[in-house]
Structure formats: structure tokens, C-alpha cells
Design an enzyme around this catalytic site. Structure first.
Site, PDB file in Angstrom:
ATOM      1  N   VAL A 172      38.803  15.348  64.812  1.00 22.01           N
ATOM      2  CA  VAL A 172      37.361  15.506  64.968  1.00 22.01           C
ATOM      3  C   VAL A 172      36.982  15.492  66.445  1.00 22.01           C
ATOM      4  O   VAL A 172      36.142  16.278  66.892  1.00 22.01           O
ATOM      5  CB  VAL A 172      36.610  14.398  64.194  1.00 22.01           C
ATOM      6  CG1 VAL A 172      35.136  14.351  64.594  1.00 22.01           C
ATOM      7  CG2 VAL A 172      36.720  14.636  62.687  1.00 22.01           C
ATOM      8  N   GLU A 173      37.612  14.626  67.214  1.00 27.19           N
ATOM      9  CA  GLU A 173      37.236  14.480  68.617  1.00 27.19           C
ATOM     10  C   GLU A 173      37.579  15.712  69.453  1.00 27.19           C
ATOM     11  O   GLU A 173      36.740  16.195  70.216  1.00 27.19           O
ATOM     12  CB  GLU A 173      37.927  13.243  69.223  1.00 27.19           C
ATOM     13  CG  GLU A 173      37.405  11.913  68.712  1.00 27.19           C
ATOM     14  CD  GLU A 173      35.990  11.611  69.194  1.00 27.19           C
ATOM     15  OE1 GLU A 173      35.495  12.305  70.105  1.00 27.19           O
ATOM     16  OE2 GLU A 173      35.380  10.686  68.644  1.00 27.19           O
ATOM     17  N   THR A 174      38.809  16.211  69.355  1.00 24.38           N
ATOM     18  CA  THR A 174      39.240  17.269  70.288  1.00 24.38           C
ATOM     19  C   THR A 174      40.037  18.393  69.641  1.00 24.38           C
ATOM     20  O   THR A 174      40.645  19.191  70.345  1.00 24.38           O
ATOM     21  CB  THR A 174      40.107  16.667  71.415  1.00 24.38           C
ATOM     22  OG1 THR A 174      41.276  16.062  70.850  1.00 24.38           O
ATOM     23  CG2 THR A 174      39.341  15.635  72.219  1.00 24.38           C
TER      24      THR A 174
ATOM     25  N   MET B  52      35.353  10.823  71.942  1.00 29.17           N
ATOM     26  CA  MET B  52      33.989  10.345  72.194  1.00 29.17           C
ATOM     27  C   MET B  52      33.109  10.893  71.106  1.00 29.17           C
ATOM     28  O   MET B  52      33.386  11.889  70.491  1.00 29.17           O
ATOM     29  CB  MET B  52      33.627  10.847  73.581  1.00 29.17           C
ATOM     30  CG  MET B  52      32.221  10.846  74.176  1.00 29.17           C
ATOM     31  SD  MET B  52      30.935  10.699  73.219  1.00 29.17           S
ATOM     32  CE  MET B  52      29.563  11.347  73.440  1.00 29.17           C
TER      33      MET B  52
END
Length: 364
Positions: A143-145, A1
Site C-alpha cells: 500500500v505504501e510504495t 507513510m
């Protein structure tokens, strides 16, 4: 996200106009006394939340007020989520070098290398089936997690209910964002109703994004892929499912195999028409001829590009406080496709740079 509160997530599925109308009947927020007491911070006395829940129960045929119980009795208003979603003051300059440094750094690159080594077969297969490069999928999940290390600690039920019924009114698109999060709350409850994990058992970002790829709930059934062929889509515990789902998401949002993501450019400050060039944001809108007429000199590689392009600006802090002038790039359809994951040009460039940095480390 999206890592930063963004003005856009992929368009939610069609939602009943009647339900949205009911949900919009009231904008009453929880009383201050309730907010001061977390145990009392429910939506049991929130007219819009209860109308929304009852309509959802009726539409889905859920008996005994299933949605009404989860929204009215179990969901909790979280003031910190409202604060996190509140936009920065108008005129605040972004700092691309500082933003990039959060993601393109040794720990994340090394973690990305290990992730690639462990899941090379799934990454290869995703590139083959969806045309999305392995390095780009590595960049997004990194980048997300941070490859699953940080998937969020907020209860998804609380995050979505808070943003659905108490979105920051100072946001320039507060009404649209509230509607979006009501749609996502409905999608989350549908997902949870079919899943063994109850609604209060899901953890995610402050905006309600879930799992390794941080999908919003409506995207789980729309773009999720059972890549490990175990009979279910699991974006929390199945890395292959997450990899395949990112590939499918990008393909269905316009990714073109073999196309570059962006090109360098040059220009004369006195000639360039920045207001016209930046008006469409990062949506490709200009031909090469139009760019040149507006003061842009494309690089030789960009001059060979046959599609439309966008001018992408990355602010580099406040020049009055030691920052540098903005940097500019020409973004292609593939740059725009990545932005459907998160519409920030800073996010897109960080994903690209991280993925390519991990690829370089792997090749080395």
C-alpha cells in the site's frame, strides 16, 4: 507513510521547548512575489524558519550555520504540497469500495506475490522475531510504495520545510501539525547530517515520508532495523531492513501475536447508539457487555475475544448519489496497532485486505 493526509503520525521524539517556542514566534509565509518565482521561493526571509534553524545549529553544535544554510538558502516553499495537505471540505463522505479498489487490484497483488517470493526469508524472520505476520508486512509495503516502485518524488527538505512553516491554516489541528513537521524537519536534518546523502538528495512523499516503508524521519532511528547486518539502517535500498523495520514498528506499537484484527457484527439500526460508539474513533474502548448495551451484536468469534474493541465505520459513498450505507466492524488492539502507521480506518482495512489477497494468491 500515510497515503492520505492524516491527523496523526507516531509521536515525535521530545524536542526542546525553547526551540519550539522560537519556531512559533512568527507565522509569516513567503510573499506572493517569491512564490511566483521558484528560484526566489526560499525561506531566507522567513523569521520562524531562520529562528528554528539557528536554534537547531546551536543545539546540535553544527558549525558555520549548517542547518541555517539548508533551511534558509536551499529549502524551497512548494505551494502544491500545501494544496495536497489541505483537508477535504467538511461533510465530504468517504467511499470505501473506491478506496479499496486503488490498492487491492491485480497489478498490486501480482507485485506483492513477486515481492514475497523474492524476500520470503526476511519476511519469515520478521514474523519470528517480532510476531507480525508476513502477509501484514507485505500489505503495508504494498500500500505504501507498491513494493518500492513509488517511493515519492518530492524533495524531503522542501516538503518538511513547507509543512513546518506554512501548514494549511484551515486544517482543524494546524498548530499541532506545524509543530509535528518542525520536529520532523529537525529529525530529517539530524539523519541527513550523519548520512552520506546530502539534505537535497532525499526524495519522498509530499508529507516527507521516506523509503520502502515510508517512515517519517524521526522513525528511521527509532524503529529502523539493520536486518541485513551490513552495519547501517537503509530503508531506501535494503528490502530486508525495510521488512524488519515494519515488523519492529508494529510490535512496538502494540501488535499482539495471534490476535485477530477485526470482527463482523450485526445491529438493529433503531437500537444502536452510534454517537457513543464512534466517539473514541478506532481506539479499542468497549467491553463486549458495553457493546451489547449500546446495541451491537458481536459475531461468535468476537464473543470469544477477551480485550476491548472499537466500532469501525467505513463510509461507502453518498447514498443520495448511488452510494451504499456505511459498513461496520469491530476493531481489536491489532487493528489499532496498524493505525499507528496511518490513523485512517480505510488505510488499515486496505492493508489487511491487500496482504490477505497476496497470501491467498501465494497459497493458490
Amino acid at each position: 507513510m500515510p497515503l492520505a493526509p492524516s491527523p496523526f503520525e507516531p509521536t515525535p521524539p521530545t524536542i526542546s521547548r525553547r526551540r519550539l517556542a522560537l519556531a512559533a514566534l512568527a507565522t509569516t509565509t513567503l510573499p506572493a512575489a517569491a512564490l511566483a518565482n521558484p528560484a526566489a521561493g526560499s525561506f531566507a526571509q522567513h523569521p520562524a524558519a531562520l529562528a528554528f534553524a539557528r536554534q537547531l545549529d546551536a543545539e546540535q553544535g553544527w558549525r558555520e550555520g549548517w542547518a541555517e544554510r539548508w533551511i534558509g538558502q536551499e529549502a524551497r516553499h512548494r505551494p502544491q504540497i500545501v494544496r495536497l495537505m489541505t483537508p477535504m471540505p467538511r461533510g465530504t463522505l468517504r467511499d470505501w469500495p473506491a478506496y479499496r479498489a486503488r490498492f487491492v487490484e491485480p497489478v498490486r497483488i501480482q507485485a506483492g506475490l513477486r515481492f514475497w517470493q523474492q524476500h520470503a526469508a526476511s519476511l519469515e524472520r520478521a514474523e519470528r522475531e517480532f510476531g507480525v505476520p508476513d502477509w501484514l508486512i507485505v500489505g503495508i509495503i504494498g500500500v505504501e510504495t507498491l513494493y518500492g516502485r513509488h517511493m515519492g518524488t518530492h524533495r524531503v527538505l522542501d516538503a518538511l520545510a513547507t509543512l513546518a512553516f506554512d501548514f494549511p491554516p484551515e486544517h482543524p489541528r494546524a498548530a499541532q501539525r506545524s509543530e509535528f513537521f518542525r520536529s520532523e524537519l529537525a529529525a530529517f536534518l539530524r539523519l541527513s547530517h550523519q548520512h552520506p546523502r546530502p539534505p537535497d538528495g532525499w526524495r519522498g512523499s509530499f508529507a516527507g515520508a521516506i523509503g520502502l516503508p515510508q517512515f517519517m524521519p524521526s522513525n528511521w532511528p527509532r524503529f529502523g532495523v539493520d536486518f541485513d547486518a551490513d552495519g547501517r539502517i537503509d530503508l531506501i535500498d535494503s528490502v530486508p531492513d525495510a521488512i524488519g523495520s515494519v515488523g519492529r514498528f508494529l510490535r512496538e506499537h502494540g501488535w499482539q501475536p495471534g490476535m485477530a484484527t477485526h470482527f463482523p457484527l450485526s445491529f438493529e439500526a433503531a437500537r444502536i447508539d452510534l454517537p457513543t460508539l464512534l466517539a473514541p474513533s478506532i481506539r479499542p474502548s468497549f467491553t463486549l457487555e458495553q457493546l451489547q448495551a449500546l446495541g451491537v451484536q458481536p459475531s461468535p468469534a468476537a464473543a470469544q475475544h477477551s480485550g476491548l474493541l472499537a466500532l469501525v465505520e467505513l463510509e461507502q459513498g453518498d447514498p443520495a448519489r448511488g452510494g451504499q450505507p456505511s459498513s461496520f466492524w469491530l476493531g481489536t488492539q491489532n487493528f489499532f496497532a496498524i493505525s499507528r502507521y496511518n490513523p485512517s480506518s480505510y488505510y488499515v482495512m486496505a492493508v489487511i485486505d491487500l496482504g490477505q489477497a497476496v497470501r491467498a494468491r501465494r497459497q493458490a
